[in-house]
Design a protein around this motif. Structure first.
Motif, PDB file in Angstrom:
ATOM      1  N   UNK A 170       0.647   2.189 -11.722  1.00 49.17           N
ATOM      2  CA  UNK A 170       1.015   2.470 -13.113  1.00 49.17           C
ATOM      3  C   UNK A 170      -0.071   1.996 -14.079  1.00 49.17           C
ATOM      4  N   UNK A 171      -0.687   0.858 -13.771  1.00 47.64           N
ATOM      5  CA  UNK A 171      -1.761   0.333 -14.628  1.00 47.64           C
ATOM      6  C   UNK A 171      -2.959   1.284 -14.605  1.00 47.64           C
ATOM      7  N   UNK A 172      -3.310   1.761 -13.421  1.00 43.53           N
ATOM      8  CA  UNK A 172      -4.441   2.689 -13.294  1.00 43.53           C
ATOM      9  C   UNK A 172      -4.179   3.959 -14.104  1.00 43.53           C
ATOM     10  N   UNK A 173      -2.971   4.507 -13.949  1.00 41.05           N
ATOM     11  CA  UNK A 173      -2.645   5.748 -14.657  1.00 41.05           C
ATOM     12  C   UNK A 173      -2.527   5.494 -16.161  1.00 41.05           C
ATOM     13  N   UNK A 174      -2.081   4.294 -16.549  1.00 35.74           N
ATOM     14  CA  UNK A 174      -1.996   3.960 -17.972  1.00 35.74           C
ATOM     15  C   UNK A 174      -3.381   4.025 -18.618  1.00 35.74           C
ATOM     16  N   UNK A 175      -4.361   3.394 -17.993  1.00 35.70           N
ATOM     17  CA  UNK A 175      -5.714   3.418 -18.551  1.00 35.70           C
ATOM     18  C   UNK A 175      -6.306   4.829 -18.500  1.00 35.70           C
ATOM     19  N   UNK A 176      -5.982   5.552 -17.426  1.00 35.67           N
ATOM     20  CA  UNK A 176      -6.454   6.934 -17.335  1.00 35.67           C
ATOM     21  C   UNK A 176      -5.799   7.795 -18.409  1.00 35.67           C
ATOM     22  N   UNK A 177      -4.489   7.604 -18.608  1.00 36.87           N
ATOM     23  CA  UNK A 177      -3.779   8.360 -19.636  1.00 36.87           C
ATOM     24  C   UNK A 177      -4.294   8.040 -21.031  1.00 36.87           C
ATOM     25  N   UNK A 178      -4.599   6.766 -21.276  1.00 34.39           N
ATOM     26  CA  UNK A 178      -5.149   6.361 -22.577  1.00 34.39           C
ATOM     27  C   UNK A 178      -6.488   7.046 -22.819  1.00 34.39           C
ATOM     28  N   UNK A 179      -7.284   7.161 -21.742  1.00 33.35           N
ATOM     29  CA  UNK A 179      -8.590   7.812 -21.895  1.00 33.35           C
ATOM     30  C   UNK A 179      -8.452   9.309 -22.161  1.00 33.35           C
ATOM     31  N   UNK A 180      -7.336   9.904 -21.691  1.00 33.98           N
ATOM     32  CA  UNK A 180      -7.122  11.335 -21.875  1.00 33.98           C
ATOM     33  C   UNK A 180      -6.403  11.654 -23.188  1.00 33.98           C
ATOM     34  N   UNK A 181      -5.612  10.704 -23.677  1.00 35.42           N
ATOM     35  CA  UNK A 181      -4.862  10.921 -24.924  1.00 35.42           C
ATOM     36  C   UNK A 181      -5.753  10.647 -26.124  1.00 35.42           C
ATOM     37  N   UNK A 182      -5.485  11.347 -27.186  1.00 32.77           N
ATOM     38  CA  UNK A 182      -6.264  11.184 -28.417  1.00 32.77           C
ATOM     39  C   UNK A 182      -5.595  10.113 -29.270  1.00 32.77           C
ATOM     40  N   UNK A 183      -5.965   8.849 -29.035  1.00 31.69           N
ATOM     41  CA  UNK A 183      -5.337   7.712 -29.714  1.00 31.69           C
ATOM     42  C   UNK A 183      -6.377   7.001 -30.571  1.00 31.69           C
ATOM     43  N   UNK A 184      -6.062   6.839 -31.828  1.00 35.57           N
ATOM     44  CA  UNK A 184      -6.906   6.084 -32.750  1.00 35.57           C
ATOM     45  C   UNK A 184      -6.423   4.635 -32.721  1.00 35.57           C
ATOM     46  N   UNK A 185      -7.060   3.814 -31.905  1.00 35.83           N
ATOM     47  CA  UNK A 185      -6.545   2.489 -31.614  1.00 35.83           C
ATOM     48  C   UNK A 185      -6.643   1.528 -32.793  1.00 35.83           C
ATOM     49  N   UNK A 186      -5.630   0.668 -32.883  1.00 34.49           N
ATOM     50  CA  UNK A 186      -5.599  -0.413 -33.863  1.00 34.49           C
ATOM     51  C   UNK A 186      -4.884  -1.583 -33.206  1.00 34.49           C
ATOM     52  N   UNK A 187      -4.929  -2.726 -33.866  1.00 32.72           N
ATOM     53  CA  UNK A 187      -4.258  -3.908 -33.318  1.00 32.72           C
ATOM     54  C   UNK A 187      -2.766  -3.657 -33.167  1.00 32.72           C
ATOM     55  N   UNK A 188      -2.168  -2.957 -34.132  1.00 33.08           N
ATOM     56  CA  UNK A 188      -0.738  -2.688 -34.082  1.00 33.08           C
ATOM     57  C   UNK A 188      -0.391  -1.800 -32.902  1.00 33.08           C
ATOM     58  N   UNK A 189      -1.264  -0.870 -32.546  1.00 33.55           N
ATOM     59  CA  UNK A 189      -0.970   0.010 -31.418  1.00 33.55           C
ATOM     60  C   UNK A 189      -1.057  -0.741 -30.086  1.00 33.55           C
ATOM     61  N   UNK A 190      -1.969  -1.701 -30.017  1.00 37.46           N
ATOM     62  CA  UNK A 190      -2.036  -2.544 -28.816  1.00 37.46           C
ATOM     63  C   UNK A 190      -0.742  -3.344 -28.668  1.00 37.46           C
ATOM     64  N   UNK A 204       0.834  -1.206   0.000  1.00 37.34           N
ATOM     65  CA  UNK A 204       0.000   0.000   0.000  1.00 37.34           C
ATOM     66  C   UNK A 204       0.867   1.252   0.000  1.00 37.34           C
ATOM     67  N   UNK A 205       1.962   1.213   0.755  1.00 39.68           N
ATOM     68  CA  UNK A 205       2.878   2.353   0.779  1.00 39.68           C
ATOM     69  C   UNK A 205       3.482   2.609  -0.587  1.00 39.68           C
ATOM     70  N   UNK A 206       3.876   1.551  -1.299  1.00 39.88           N
ATOM     71  CA  UNK A 206       4.405   1.694  -2.650  1.00 39.88           C
ATOM     72  C   UNK A 206       3.347   2.281  -3.582  1.00 39.88           C
ATOM     73  N   UNK A 207       2.102   1.848  -3.387  1.00 37.96           N
ATOM     74  CA  UNK A 207       1.003   2.341  -4.228  1.00 37.96           C
ATOM     75  C   UNK A 207       0.785   3.837  -4.027  1.00 37.96           C
ATOM     76  N   UNK A 208       0.757   4.277  -2.777  1.00 32.41           N
ATOM     77  CA  UNK A 208       0.455   5.674  -2.472  1.00 32.41           C
ATOM     78  C   UNK A 208       1.630   6.602  -2.753  1.00 32.41           C
ATOM     79  N   UNK A 209       2.852   6.135  -2.444  1.00 32.04           N
ATOM     80  CA  UNK A 209       4.030   7.000  -2.618  1.00 32.04           C
ATOM     81  C   UNK A 209       4.224   7.400  -4.073  1.00 32.04           C
ATOM     82  N   UNK A 210       3.914   6.488  -4.987  1.00 34.87           N
ATOM     83  CA  UNK A 210       4.122   6.767  -6.405  1.00 34.87           C
ATOM     84  C   UNK A 210       3.162   7.804  -6.947  1.00 34.87           C
ATOM     85  N   UNK A 211       2.082   8.096  -6.218  1.00 35.13           N
ATOM     86  CA  UNK A 211       1.112   9.070  -6.689  1.00 35.13           C
ATOM     87  C   UNK A 211       1.631  10.501  -6.591  1.00 35.13           C
TER      88      UNK A 211
END
Length: 272
Positions: free
Chosen positions: A135-155, A41-48
């Motif tokens: 990092x996973x939470x922020x990754x999905x949040x960042x993806x939702x905020x970034x303007x990315x036109x998703x494709x299989x290659x981008x995944x 939990x400390x590792x989770x919170x400190x990284x924020x």
């Protein structure tokens, strides 16, 4: 044909042994469940802290060097994922100095298994999962905020970027471990390229100037696992080279391994 079968069996046995090492480490950690939970939990919170800094910066500025809030979060989350994966799997290298100093590495060399496999299995930091979950939470949040036109290659690009980035950080941990053969102690300067890289990797590398981009492309390939794939993901480049360039970062492991083998050959027992 027989040699090929024996080689496959040897590799399979090595993989089973590695996961056996991990299971031992996990069982040891679970003996102190409350300590494990609190540390994770400390590792989770400190990284924020870094995320909060980025958030408030973009409350004041709408872009940095042409990069939006979502773009920066994408860079930050990729580097965080790469570093946390490497910390979990390759922490044994970071603690390697104690094995050399105490003479424990002598015992490792007498065993009929690869010494790198044994060093990796010597320490597995499951508590770093807290940072990885963040990092996973922020990754999905960042993806939702970034303007990315998703494709299989981008995944595919996201997956190979994270895996190859973890390999780059693991290579730096390996360099630090190899230097212990000559210094007996890990060098603090190497932390510039691990913890330091994680911190300045919160932003696209080209915001630091062309010299930094060249260094992080041809010397220690952070740009190959952050800047170039992010340019592809965000549509700044449609070149497939940028999509697959993280694979080139794996070449960095060759000199890292060569230094390790040189250190093993020059190793002299320090006793116990």
């Amino acid at each position: 044909m027989e040699h090929s079968i024996m080689e496959k069996q040897r590799k399979s046995s090595a993989v089973r042994l590695y996961f056996h090492y991990i299971s031992i480490q996990i069982r040891c950690m679970m003996q102190y469940k409350k300590s494990f939970i609190m540390t994770t939990l400390g590792q989770f919170l400190a990284s924020f802290n870094a995320f909060v800094g980025i958030y408030f910066m973009f409350r004041r500025f709408h872009s940095i060097a042409g990069y939006t809030y979502g773009d920066v979060l994408l860079c930050f989350s990729l580097i965080s994922m790469e570093f946390s994966l490497s910390e979990c799997a390759a922490r044994g290298f970071d603690r390697f100095s104690s094995l050399v100093r105490q003479g424990t590495f002598d015992r490792i060399l007498t065993r009929p298994r690869n010494e790198i496999l044994q060093v990796l299995g010597n320490n597995f930091e499951l508590t770093r999962l807290g940072r990885m979950v963040q990092a996973i939470i922020i990754l999905f949040y960042g993806i939702s905020q970034a303007d990315i036109d998703w494709s299989f290659m981008k995944v595919i690009t996201v997956v190979i970027t994270i895996l190859c980035g973890a390999a780059v950080f693991s290579g730096i941990f390996l360099i630090n471990a190899a230097l212990c053969f000559f210094t007996l102690e890990g060098l603090e300067v190497v932390n510039i390229f691990t913890d330091g890289a994680r911190q300045y990797g919160e932003y696209p590398i080209d915001v630091y100037g062309k010299r930094m981009v060249k260094f992080c492309t041809f010397i220690i390939p952070y740009a190959l696992v952050q800047l170039y794939p992010v340019k592809y993901l965000t549509g700044r480049s449609d070149s497939l080279l940028y999509a697959l360039i993280p694979l080139a970062a794996l070449l960095f492991l060759l000199p890292c391994y060569a230094l390790w083998r040189y250190g093993v050959r020059k190793y002299k027992s320090s006793g116990s």
